[in-house]
Every structure is written in C-alpha cells, then in structure tokens.
Design a protein around this motif. Structure first.
Motif, PDB file in Angstrom:
ATOM      1  N   SER A  62     -37.320 -51.684  -5.571  1.00 55.09           N
ATOM      2  CA  SER A  62     -36.279 -50.784  -6.075  1.00 55.09           C
ATOM      3  C   SER A  62     -35.077 -51.562  -6.604  1.00 55.09           C
ATOM      4  CB  SER A  62     -35.836 -49.819  -4.973  1.00 55.09           C
ATOM      5  OG  SER A  62     -36.916 -49.046  -4.506  1.00 55.09           O
ATOM      6  N   LEU A  63     -34.664 -52.600  -5.850  1.00 57.38           N
ATOM      7  CA  LEU A  63     -33.525 -53.400  -6.290  1.00 57.38           C
ATOM      8  C   LEU A  63     -33.841 -54.149  -7.577  1.00 57.38           C
ATOM      9  CD1 LEU A  63     -30.675 -54.469  -5.751  1.00 57.38           C
ATOM     10  CD2 LEU A  63     -31.694 -56.266  -4.331  1.00 57.38           C
ATOM     11  N   GLY A  64     -35.074 -54.661  -7.692  1.00 57.62           N
ATOM     12  CA  GLY A  64     -35.462 -55.354  -8.907  1.00 57.62           C
ATOM     13  C   GLY A  64     -35.367 -54.459 -10.128  1.00 57.62           C
ATOM     14  N   LEU A  65     -35.911 -53.238 -10.024  1.00 60.63           N
ATOM     15  CA  LEU A  65     -35.848 -52.304 -11.155  1.00 60.63           C
ATOM     16  C   LEU A  65     -34.413 -51.845 -11.417  1.00 60.63           C
ATOM     17  CD1 LEU A  65     -39.015 -50.046 -10.699  1.00 60.63           C
ATOM     18  CD2 LEU A  65     -38.589 -51.750 -12.476  1.00 60.63           C
ATOM     19  N   LEU A  66     -33.627 -51.692 -10.350  1.00 59.90           N
ATOM     20  CA  LEU A  66     -32.229 -51.284 -10.529  1.00 59.90           C
ATOM     21  C   LEU A  66     -31.452 -52.331 -11.322  1.00 59.90           C
ATOM     22  CD1 LEU A  66     -29.823 -49.431  -9.868  1.00 59.90           C
ATOM     23  CD2 LEU A  66     -29.536 -50.707  -7.735  1.00 59.90           C
ATOM     24  N   LEU A  67     -31.585 -53.598 -10.928  1.00 63.21           N
ATOM     25  CA  LEU A  67     -30.886 -54.669 -11.651  1.00 63.21           C
ATOM     26  C   LEU A  67     -31.397 -54.799 -13.082  1.00 63.21           C
ATOM     27  CD1 LEU A  67     -30.713 -57.436  -8.876  1.00 63.21           C
ATOM     28  CD2 LEU A  67     -28.860 -55.946  -9.665  1.00 63.21           C
ATOM     29  N   ALA A  68     -32.723 -54.698 -13.253  1.00 58.54           N
ATOM     30  CA  ALA A  68     -33.287 -54.772 -14.602  1.00 58.54           C
ATOM     31  C   ALA A  68     -32.762 -53.638 -15.474  1.00 58.54           C
ATOM     32  CB  ALA A  68     -34.815 -54.726 -14.526  1.00 58.54           C
ATOM     33  N   GLY A  69     -32.675 -52.430 -14.881  1.00 58.48           N
ATOM     34  CA  GLY A  69     -32.174 -51.286 -15.649  1.00 58.48           C
ATOM     35  C   GLY A  69     -30.723 -51.432 -16.036  1.00 58.48           C
ATOM     36  N   LEU A  70     -29.894 -51.893 -15.105  1.00 58.16           N
ATOM     37  CA  LEU A  70     -28.482 -52.102 -15.425  1.00 58.16           C
ATOM     38  C   LEU A  70     -28.320 -53.180 -16.489  1.00 58.16           C
ATOM     39  CD1 LEU A  70     -26.913 -51.961 -11.836  1.00 58.16           C
ATOM     40  CD2 LEU A  70     -26.835 -50.198 -13.606  1.00 58.16           C
ATOM     41  N   GLY A  71     -29.143 -54.233 -16.392  1.00 60.11           N
ATOM     42  CA  GLY A  71     -29.050 -55.313 -17.362  1.00 60.11           C
ATOM     43  C   GLY A  71     -29.455 -54.892 -18.758  1.00 60.11           C
ATOM     44  N   VAL A  72     -30.626 -54.277 -18.866  1.00 59.12           N
ATOM     45  CA  VAL A  72     -31.091 -53.893 -20.196  1.00 59.12           C
ATOM     46  C   VAL A  72     -30.220 -52.780 -20.772  1.00 59.12           C
ATOM     47  CG1 VAL A  72     -32.782 -52.118 -19.504  1.00 59.12           C
ATOM     48  CG2 VAL A  72     -33.198 -53.498 -21.539  1.00 59.12           C
ATOM     49  N   GLY A  73     -29.686 -51.906 -19.898  1.00 57.99           N
ATOM     50  CA  GLY A  73     -28.777 -50.874 -20.386  1.00 57.99           C
ATOM     51  C   GLY A  73     -27.490 -51.454 -20.927  1.00 57.99           C
ATOM     52  N   ALA A 128     -32.486 -46.394 -18.566  1.00 57.63           N
ATOM     53  CA  ALA A 128     -32.732 -45.153 -17.840  1.00 57.63           C
ATOM     54  C   ALA A 128     -34.132 -45.133 -17.227  1.00 57.63           C
ATOM     55  CB  ALA A 128     -32.549 -43.958 -18.781  1.00 57.63           C
ATOM     56  N   LEU A 129     -35.113 -45.655 -17.945  1.00 54.14           N
ATOM     57  CA  LEU A 129     -36.474 -45.715 -17.409  1.00 54.14           C
ATOM     58  C   LEU A 129     -36.539 -46.586 -16.155  1.00 54.14           C
ATOM     59  CD1 LEU A 129     -38.620 -46.064 -20.673  1.00 54.14           C
ATOM     60  CD2 LEU A 129     -38.588 -44.116 -19.103  1.00 54.14           C
ATOM     61  N   CYS A 130     -35.862 -47.729 -16.182  1.00 58.88           N
ATOM     62  CA  CYS A 130     -35.856 -48.606 -15.013  1.00 58.88           C
ATOM     63  C   CYS A 130     -35.188 -47.938 -13.817  1.00 58.88           C
ATOM     64  CB  CYS A 130     -35.140 -49.918 -15.337  1.00 58.88           C
ATOM     65  SG  CYS A 130     -36.119 -51.081 -16.306  1.00 58.88           S
ATOM     66  N   LEU A 131     -34.081 -47.267 -14.057  1.00 62.77           N
ATOM     67  CA  LEU A 131     -33.392 -46.596 -12.957  1.00 62.77           C
ATOM     68  C   LEU A 131     -34.254 -45.477 -12.379  1.00 62.77           C
ATOM     69  CD1 LEU A 131     -29.727 -46.415 -14.320  1.00 62.77           C
ATOM     70  CD2 LEU A 131     -30.750 -48.102 -12.807  1.00 62.77           C
ATOM     71  N   ALA A 132     -34.938 -44.731 -13.258  1.00 63.39           N
ATOM     72  CA  ALA A 132     -35.843 -43.689 -12.770  1.00 63.39           C
ATOM     73  C   ALA A 132     -36.998 -44.298 -11.991  1.00 63.39           C
ATOM     74  CB  ALA A 132     -36.366 -42.871 -13.949  1.00 63.39           C
ATOM     75  N   GLY A 133     -37.516 -45.441 -12.477  1.00 64.85           N
ATOM     76  CA  GLY A 133     -38.587 -46.130 -11.760  1.00 64.85           C
ATOM     77  C   GLY A 133     -38.134 -46.605 -10.391  1.00 64.85           C
ATOM     78  N   ALA A 134     -36.901 -47.113 -10.303  1.00 61.64           N
ATOM     79  CA  ALA A 134     -36.368 -47.570  -9.019  1.00 61.64           C
ATOM     80  C   ALA A 134     -36.287 -46.417  -8.025  1.00 61.64           C
ATOM     81  CB  ALA A 134     -34.987 -48.197  -9.211  1.00 61.64           C
ATOM     82  N   ALA A 135     -35.827 -45.272  -8.492  1.00 65.66           N
ATOM     83  CA  ALA A 135     -35.739 -44.103  -7.616  1.00 65.66           C
ATOM     84  C   ALA A 135     -37.123 -43.649  -7.174  1.00 65.66           C
ATOM     85  CB  ALA A 135     -35.011 -42.966  -8.339  1.00 65.66           C
ATOM     86  N   LEU A 136     -38.090 -43.678  -8.101  1.00 61.99           N
ATOM     87  CA  LEU A 136     -39.443 -43.248  -7.764  1.00 61.99           C
ATOM     88  C   LEU A 136     -40.092 -44.176  -6.747  1.00 61.99           C
ATOM     89  CD1 LEU A 136     -41.772 -41.309  -8.272  1.00 61.99           C
ATOM     90  CD2 LEU A 136     -42.441 -42.710 -10.240  1.00 61.99           C
ATOM     91  N   VAL A 137     -39.892 -45.490  -6.897  1.00 60.77           N
ATOM     92  CA  VAL A 137     -40.450 -46.452  -5.949  1.00 60.77           C
ATOM     93  C   VAL A 137     -39.815 -46.271  -4.575  1.00 60.77           C
ATOM     94  CG1 VAL A 137     -40.539 -48.907  -5.370  1.00 60.77           C
ATOM     95  CG2 VAL A 137     -41.136 -48.151  -7.673  1.00 60.77           C
ATOM     96  N   ALA A 138     -38.501 -46.085  -4.546  1.00 62.40           N
ATOM     97  CA  ALA A 138     -37.819 -45.875  -3.266  1.00 62.40           C
ATOM     98  C   ALA A 138     -38.332 -44.614  -2.584  1.00 62.40           C
ATOM     99  CB  ALA A 138     -36.308 -45.787  -3.486  1.00 62.40           C
TER     100      ALA A 138
END
Length: 524
Positions: free
Chosen positions: A330-341, A475-485
C-alpha cells in the motif's frame, strides 16, 4: 562463485529483458525519423514486446515446470538474441514490430524462470540475499532503460539499443551453462501437458484488448474497428476463465487468487507498472519533441527515478526491517501515485526540472512495490506452483504496462484534441501528429507568421495531455493502494502459507514476503 555465479546469470537476463521494455522510449523519435511511423505504430513498438511477454508467460511457466527451468531460460536467451538482431536490421516499422513480438516471446521464457530459479537454488540467508539482488535489478532496469537508450541512440544509432543485447546474451549463456544445474529441484507431474487452448485464448484476449484500446484514438470507440476486437477479447477472456476453472491441469490455477496476499501482489504490480511506466513514452516524447532535449538528455531526466527505485530495493532488502505486506504494498503504491501525480502540473513554458521531484518520489514507491510484490506472489503458493506463480506475476506486470501504454495513448490524444479545439483547423489530426512526436513537422508546415503562436499552442496542448495522463495515473495508484489495504486487512483469513522451498528459516508469515527475507540478514 557458487553463490554469485547463478545469481549473476539470472540477473543478467532479468536486467536485459526489463531494460528492453523501456529502452525504446527515448529512441521513438529517432525510429520515427528513420522508418516513418504513426502514433499507433510507435505504441506497438513498445506494446508489441510487453504484450508478447504477457501473452506467453503463463505457457512458458507451465513448460518450465514440466521440462526444466534452465532449459527454458537458455531457450529464451537464444530467441531473445536472434530477435534483437532482427530488430536492429529492420527496414520498416512492420518488420520492427514483428521482431519486437518475437523478442518478447524469448523474454517470456526467460522472465518466467527467474524467480522460480532463485527460489530453488538458494535457501535461508542466501535466499534473502538473492531476492534482494534480484529486486534491485528489477527495480532499476525499467527505469534505466531510457538512460541507456539515450546513450546508445545519441552516440551511435537507435539500432544499437538492440545489438547491445547480443554480447550480454553470450555472457549470460556462458554463466548459465557453468553455474546453474541442468534440472532445478521440484516435483513433476507426468499427467500435465501444456494447455494450448488456454495459451491461445489468453493471447487472443490480451492482444484483442490492447489492439482495441490502441486503435480507439484513431478509429473512435463506437467504430467497428474498436468494438469488434474488444468484443472478441472479452469473449476470449470469459472462455479462458471457464476453461481454467474446469481443467485438471490449468494454465492458470485460479485458486491462487483466493489468497489475499497473492491477489494483492497482482494488483500492486499491475497498477504500479501501468500507471508509472505507462506514461513514460509520452513523457519522453514531450521532452524530445516539445522541449527539444537530446535522447541522452531525456534519458537522464528519468535517472532520479531509477536511482530511487534501486536505492529502496537495496536498503530495504539488506538493512531495514521488512514492512508487512499490507503496509509495504500500500505504501509503495501510495508513494508512486503521489510521485506520478506530481508530474501533472506542466505549463506551456515548463521545462524538464518540473518532472524531477515527481520522478524521484515515484521511484521510491516503485522500489518498494518491486520489493514486496514478487515475494508476496511466490510466498503464497507451494513450491510445485513456483513456475506458475512467477509466470502469473510477470504476466500481470507486463499486461499492466501494455494496457497502460495503450490506454494512456488514447487518453493523450483525447486530451490534446480538447485543448486544440477552436485553435487549429483539424484538432483531431493535429493531436494525433503532436502526440506521436510531430511538433516540429506541424510547425514546419505552418506559414512563418503563424509559427510563434502555433508553437505556444502546441506546447500548451502537449502539457495538457501529459497533465491528464499523470493525474489519472496518480489516481489509479492511490485507488490501487486503498484496494490492496482493504484486501489484506484480515490476513488471518488467508490461512497458513504453504511451506516454500528455500524460505528463510524462522520468518513469520508477514516478514517472509519481501525479497529481503528476514530483517538484518546481512551478507552471506
């Protein structure tokens, strides 16, 4: 050399096949100038390889389980090298795209065996070290591809991005024959056979879907050219799932997805690859065709991402406590999402520095994604399913990238068309040319008096398109992070993991997931 010989052989192949996913990105404008191409053809140079890898991985994984992983790895190296030469000698885009597809088939045979070879050749602390090294290579390879591609394209020619594979392949083959055993340990079921219908159905579904999405920006979503392949793809996927659920020896054991950890690994890697690396072709086109950076300059802009990804993989694997699967993925996807955003705030006059911070942050996130997801996949299955799990993981990785490139290409043209409406005569055609790296061609065709205004318009349109892609990817990464969590919120429902050959002794169910094995394992 008993420890490092097999690992170097495996990591050489891994690095080479993953580099070739993205090494073409900064060479796309040079390929277009040399061979002539449309945006769709440029997309297929990137997607043809990734799609072939994804379509063949499951079948290659089954063949590796049946006939030996070293044999499959060697065969993949040879096919990959021959196809690389064909790519380098291509006289036109159709031949290049076809050669990339064959290259992808060889890469699939290599990729599906790398994780399973490591899991059967090492154990205990050495397994943790081997996974850490592999994760570092995987985390840095895709991001380093543009840098190496820029160096070779600018110093020599774009064809050398393929020719350089030949000497690396020779070295990998020599190390493989010397250091990897002829047959890896593992049980083989004589009743199992390659699931040919499954392979064909999966390839038809994946290929049809990517083709439909790729062509949608030129044909339109309501056209028969888009709807027919999309319908065929959906039907093929539906039949594939039905066949796999009923077969005695399926190509893909769907029961693996009943384990939250395995499902979370597939979500993590596919979303991360699709979102973060799916927009890189268009970032490269913006840097070169709009900002007029050289190929090596465009590659160096991406270097902070590569450094950050490799740094996370090494540091987390060797010195820091391994995060829980839920937290790590979840943290990996969260950081990736914030970065790419963060890359989605370009203006008409923005330069490459506007991307660096976001690229570095997304690199940290993807380093963690690679660190956790691969071991989550293998740690959720028994050893006799190692090849299938490795193939499934790599399939989702490459499908995520292929779908990302295709979908973001359509979205880029749509966003640029909207930005150009009312400002140019044919907004749709102009957007298609601009998104394919044709900014200079559009300017040269305009009257001298109109060029300054058109130049600003094109800059603004491409920035709008890139911003739309980056914000959507975030947004996709953040949604993925929430789904994994959410999917891993109750790990006790998963049940005890099957014993995995070579798992680090004494690791708990959550601490054994990351490639680093136990925390503070040190060096062997």
């Amino acid at each position: 050399m008993r420890i490092w010989g097999p690992l170097v052989a495996i990591c050489l192949g891994t690095f080479m096949l993953l580099v070739d996913v993205t090494i073409v990105l900064v060479a796309l404008p040079a390929m277009s100038d040399s061979l002539g191409s449309s945006l769709s053809q440029l997309q297929w140079v990137a997607d043809g390889y990734a799609l072939a890898v994804a379509a063949a991985l499951l079948g290659a994984g089954m063949l590796a389980d049946l006939h030996g992983r070293r044999r499959m790895y060697v065969g993949g190296l040879i096919v990959f090298a021959v196809a690389s030469v064909a790519c380098a000698l291509s006289p036109n885009m159709p031949v290049l795209i076809g050669s990339r597809v064959v290259q992808g088939l060889g890469a699939a045979a290599m990729f599906t065996t790398t994780l399973s070879l490591i899991s059967t050749l090492y154990e205990g602390r050495r397994l943790g070290l081997a996974f850490g090294a592999w994760a570092s290579v995987a985390a840095s390879a895709s991001a380093l591809g543009p840098v190496l591609g820029g160096l070779l394209t600018q110093a020599l020619d774009w064809r050398w991005i393929f020719l350089v594979n030949v000497p690396v392949t020779v070295l990998a083959l020599a190390l493989t024959f010397r250091h990897i055993p002829r047959s890896a340990p593992g049980k083989r079921d004589a009743a199992r056979r390659l699931d040919v219908p499954g392979v064909l159905l999966f390839a038809l579904g994946a290929g049809g879907f990517v083709y439909a999405v790729t062509e949608a920006h030129t044909q339109g979503w309501a056209s028969a050219a888009t709807l027919v392949p999309l319908g065929i793809a959906l039907a093929a996927f539906a039949v594939f799932v039905r066949v796999q659920s009923r077969g005695a020896h399926p190509l893909l054991d769907l029961s693996m997805f009943r384990r939250p950890a395995f499902t979370a690994a597939m979500i993590t890697i596919s979303v991360g690859e699709g979102a973060v690396y799916g927009i890189l072709p268009y970032t490269s086109l913006w840097l070169q065709s709009v900002r007029h950076l050289s190929p090596i300059g465009a590659g160096l802009v991406v270097l902070p991402h590569a450094v950050a990804a490799a740094l996370v993989a090494v540091v987390c694997g060797r010195w820091l406590p391994t995060p829980s699967p839920r937290l790590g993925a979840s943290l990996g996807l969260l950081l990736a999402g914030l970065g790419v955003g963060a890359e989605g705030f370009l203006g008409p006059e923005s330069g490459w520095p506007a991307l660096v911070g976001g690229l570095a942050l997304s690199g940290f996130g993807m380093g963690l994604v690679f660190q956790v997801a691969a071991s989550l996949a293998l740690g959720s299955v028994p050893p006799e399913r190692a090849g299938m799990a490795s193939g499934t993981y790599s399939t989702f990785e490459q499908l995520g990238y292929a779908f990302g490139v295709a979908a973001f290409g359509t979205l880029a043209v749509s966003a640029m068309t909207g930005s150009l409406e009312g400002k140019v005569t044919d907004a749709s055609a102009t957007a298609g040319t601009l998104s394919g790296g044709g900014a200079d061609a559009l300017l040269s065709a305009a009257p001298d008096a109109l060029r300054p205004g058109l130049d600003h318009t094109l800059h603004a349109a491409f920035a709008t398109g890139h911003n739309t892609l980056a914000l959507t990817a975030g947004a996709l990464c953040l949604a993925g992070a929430a789904l994994v969590a959410w999917s891993t919120r109750r790990p006790r429902d998963e049940g005890p993991l099957p014993a995995r050959q070579g798992a680090p002794a004494g690791t708990s169910r959550t601490r054994a997931h990351a490639p680093g094995g136990t925390s503070g394992h040190g060096s062997s």
